[in-house]
Design a protein around this motif. Structure first.
Motif, PDB file in Angstrom:
ATOM      1  N   ASN A 169     -11.567  -1.792  -6.472  1.00 46.13           N
ATOM      2  CA  ASN A 169     -12.333  -2.154  -7.611  1.00 46.13           C
ATOM      3  C   ASN A 169     -11.301  -3.308  -7.753  1.00 46.13           C
ATOM      4  OD1 ASN A 169      -9.893  -1.914  -8.374  1.00 46.13           O
ATOM      5  ND2 ASN A 169     -10.276   0.912  -9.616  1.00 46.13           N
ATOM      6  N   SER A 170     -11.016  -4.531  -8.916  1.00 47.21           N
ATOM      7  CA  SER A 170     -10.833  -5.621  -8.638  1.00 47.21           C
ATOM      8  C   SER A 170      -8.929  -5.078  -8.700  1.00 47.21           C
ATOM      9  CB  SER A 170     -11.319  -6.046 -10.794  1.00 47.21           C
ATOM     10  OG  SER A 170     -10.570  -5.283 -11.387  1.00 47.21           O
ATOM     11  N   GLN A 171      -8.613  -3.735  -8.769  1.00 47.64           N
ATOM     12  CA  GLN A 171      -6.982  -3.816  -8.476  1.00 47.64           C
ATOM     13  C   GLN A 171      -7.108  -2.987  -7.165  1.00 47.64           C
ATOM     14  OE1 GLN A 171      -4.543  -4.623 -11.203  1.00 47.64           O
ATOM     15  NE2 GLN A 171      -7.331  -6.029 -11.526  1.00 47.64           N
ATOM     16  N   ARG A 172      -7.417  -2.397  -7.049  1.00 54.48           N
ATOM     17  CA  ARG A 172      -7.220  -1.862  -5.696  1.00 54.48           C
ATOM     18  C   ARG A 172      -8.498  -1.472  -4.421  1.00 54.48           C
ATOM     19  NH1 ARG A 172      -4.442   0.639 -10.312  1.00 54.48           N
ATOM     20  NH2 ARG A 172      -6.735   1.200 -10.996  1.00 54.48           N
ATOM     21  N   PHE A 202      -3.312 -11.486   2.686  1.00 57.81           N
ATOM     22  CA  PHE A 202      -3.833 -10.129   2.490  1.00 57.81           C
ATOM     23  C   PHE A 202      -5.297  -9.346   2.433  1.00 57.81           C
ATOM     24  CE2 PHE A 202      -3.179  -5.606   2.205  1.00 57.81           C
ATOM     25  CZ  PHE A 202      -2.221  -5.329   3.093  1.00 57.81           C
ATOM     26  N   SER A 203      -5.627 -10.161   1.503  1.00 54.30           N
ATOM     27  CA  SER A 203      -6.910  -9.020   0.569  1.00 54.30           C
ATOM     28  C   SER A 203      -7.824  -9.568   1.427  1.00 54.30           C
ATOM     29  CB  SER A 203      -6.623  -9.506  -0.801  1.00 54.30           C
ATOM     30  OG  SER A 203      -5.338  -8.444  -1.446  1.00 54.30           O
ATOM     31  N   SER A 246       0.818  -0.945  -0.511  1.00 51.43           N
ATOM     32  CA  SER A 246       0.050   0.264  -0.181  1.00 51.43           C
ATOM     33  C   SER A 246       0.840   1.170   0.478  1.00 51.43           C
ATOM     34  CB  SER A 246      -1.025  -0.013   0.905  1.00 51.43           C
ATOM     35  OG  SER A 246       0.149  -0.215   2.226  1.00 51.43           O
ATOM     36  N   LYS A 247      -0.197   2.177  -0.545  1.00 56.59           N
ATOM     37  CA  LYS A 247       0.743   3.818  -0.132  1.00 56.59           C
ATOM     38  C   LYS A 247       0.231   4.635   0.135  1.00 56.59           C
ATOM     39  CE  LYS A 247       4.689   3.057  -3.805  1.00 56.59           C
ATOM     40  NZ  LYS A 247       4.547   1.732  -4.232  1.00 56.59           N
ATOM     41  N   VAL A 248      -0.066   5.557   0.895  1.00 48.03           N
ATOM     42  CA  VAL A 248      -0.693   6.214   1.342  1.00 48.03           C
ATOM     43  C   VAL A 248      -0.522   8.215   0.676  1.00 48.03           C
ATOM     44  CG1 VAL A 248      -1.555   7.771   3.065  1.00 48.03           C
ATOM     45  CG2 VAL A 248      -1.000   5.091   3.672  1.00 48.03           C
ATOM     46  N   VAL A 257      -4.321   0.230  -1.473  1.00 49.26           N
ATOM     47  CA  VAL A 257      -3.857  -1.041  -1.581  1.00 49.26           C
ATOM     48  C   VAL A 257      -3.987  -1.699  -2.795  1.00 49.26           C
ATOM     49  CG1 VAL A 257      -4.240  -3.175   0.019  1.00 49.26           C
ATOM     50  CG2 VAL A 257      -4.987  -0.944   0.795  1.00 49.26           C
ATOM     51  N   SER A 258      -2.707  -2.350  -2.786  1.00 50.51           N
ATOM     52  CA  SER A 258      -2.667  -2.869  -4.209  1.00 50.51           C
ATOM     53  C   SER A 258      -3.294  -4.272  -4.337  1.00 50.51           C
ATOM     54  CB  SER A 258      -1.348  -2.960  -4.588  1.00 50.51           C
ATOM     55  OG  SER A 258      -1.497  -3.684  -5.696  1.00 50.51           O
ATOM     56  N   ILE A 259      -4.593  -4.525  -4.243  1.00 48.85           N
ATOM     57  CA  ILE A 259      -4.879  -5.798  -4.703  1.00 48.85           C
ATOM     58  C   ILE A 259      -4.640  -7.166  -5.231  1.00 48.85           C
ATOM     59  CG2 ILE A 259      -7.141  -7.175  -4.565  1.00 48.85           C
ATOM     60  CD1 ILE A 259      -8.451  -5.122  -3.599  1.00 48.85           C
ATOM     61  N   ALA A 260      -4.430  -5.943  -6.187  1.00 48.42           N
ATOM     62  CA  ALA A 260      -3.659  -6.948  -7.278  1.00 48.42           C
ATOM     63  C   ALA A 260      -2.420  -7.520  -7.370  1.00 48.42           C
ATOM     64  CB  ALA A 260      -3.703  -6.443  -8.643  1.00 48.42           C
TER      65      ALA A 260
END
Length: 259
Positions: free
Chosen positions: A113-116, A83-84, A39-41, A74-77
């Motif tokens: 969404n499906s990516q983040r 984690f997800s 992740s990045k904030v 958060v990068s779900i991909a």
């Protein structure tokens, strides 16, 4: 949007995130204020319309006299399925459960969404506690905070600072629910520098006792301007722990005794 904070991400991917946030009523800036493994904030601003339609924003931001928020992306991909499916929902659940707590970063809303996955969070405007310690040390030309300030912060005991000087807890991905006193934990999480010795030795541990150790490390850092033990390898860290920390001259006997 062409700042150095977006270089590693890729301009195209970052612009996608900007558009996705704008569609939800947030103006995402290129200023990165935090990062994690997946992740990045970023600093962002809530639009007037979004504030009006989100009860949590409408309740909180007028008192702050600004419309700034922190958006954790958060990068779900790229994150592992565990984690997800486990840690991210746990973090969201913990933040919802502690909504309106003075010393916990507020969660205003989430969307994905499906990516983040996006977490819109209260902005801790004064940043990381360690940054505050370093800045205070530089101003004083003496390592650490004054004991009186350290005492006030330690009483609140969290890691981030808001614009009023209140400490804020954040990042609940590895939080555990309160268990019976006889229950022991086995999850290894967090930074080695703050980790209790029994965890470094891969033993099951009492969560409250391990937290007390970590709190002691934070207090030491506040008044000393450095960590008591600094090693990346657990075996080397354990050797330093056995020797014990050193304290600079001038600290009160009560403080040194508590360490």
């Amino acid at each position: 949007m062409r700042g150095s904070s977006t270089r590693g991400l890729g301009q195209g991917a970052f612009m996608e995130q900007v558009q996705e946030c704008r569609a939800r009523g947030y103006l995402l800036s290129s200023k990165k204020i935090g990062s994690g493994a997946f992740s990045k904030v970023y600093l962002a601003r809530a639009t007037r319309e979004r504030i009006q339609h989100n009860p949590r924003l409408a309740s909180d931001l007028p008192g702050k006299r600004h419309a700034l928020v922190a958006i954790k992306i958060v990068s779900i991909a790229s994150a592992p399925a565990e984690f997800s499916h486990k840690f991210l929902p746990r973090e969201i659940s913990s933040l919802n459960a502690t909504y309106k707590h003075l010393n916990v970063v507020q969660l205003y809303e989430t969307y994905q969404n499906s990516q983040r996955s996006y977490l819109v969070l209260e902005l801790a405007a004064r940043g990381d506690l360690l940054e505050h310690i370093n800045a205070a040390s530089a101003r004083r030309r003496h390592p650490g905070l004054e004991e009186e300030e350290a005492r006030g912060l330690f009483w609140q005991l969290n890691i981030l600072l808001d614009d009023r000087g209140f400490l804020k807890l954040s990042d609940f991905g590895f939080a555990s629910r309160v268990r019976p006193k006889s229950s022991l934990l086995s999850t290894f999480c967090g930074s080695v520098a703050y980790t209790a010795p029994e965890i470094l030795m891969s033993r099951k541990y009492d969560g409250e006792q391990a937290d007390l150790w970590s709190l002691g490390v934070v207090l030491y850092a506040m008044v000393s301007g450095k960590l008591p033990f600094k090693e990346r390898q657990p075996d080397r860290m354990l050797r330093l722990m056995r020797r014990g920390p050193s304290f600079r001259p001038g600290l009160s006997p009560g403080l040194v005794g508590s360490g």
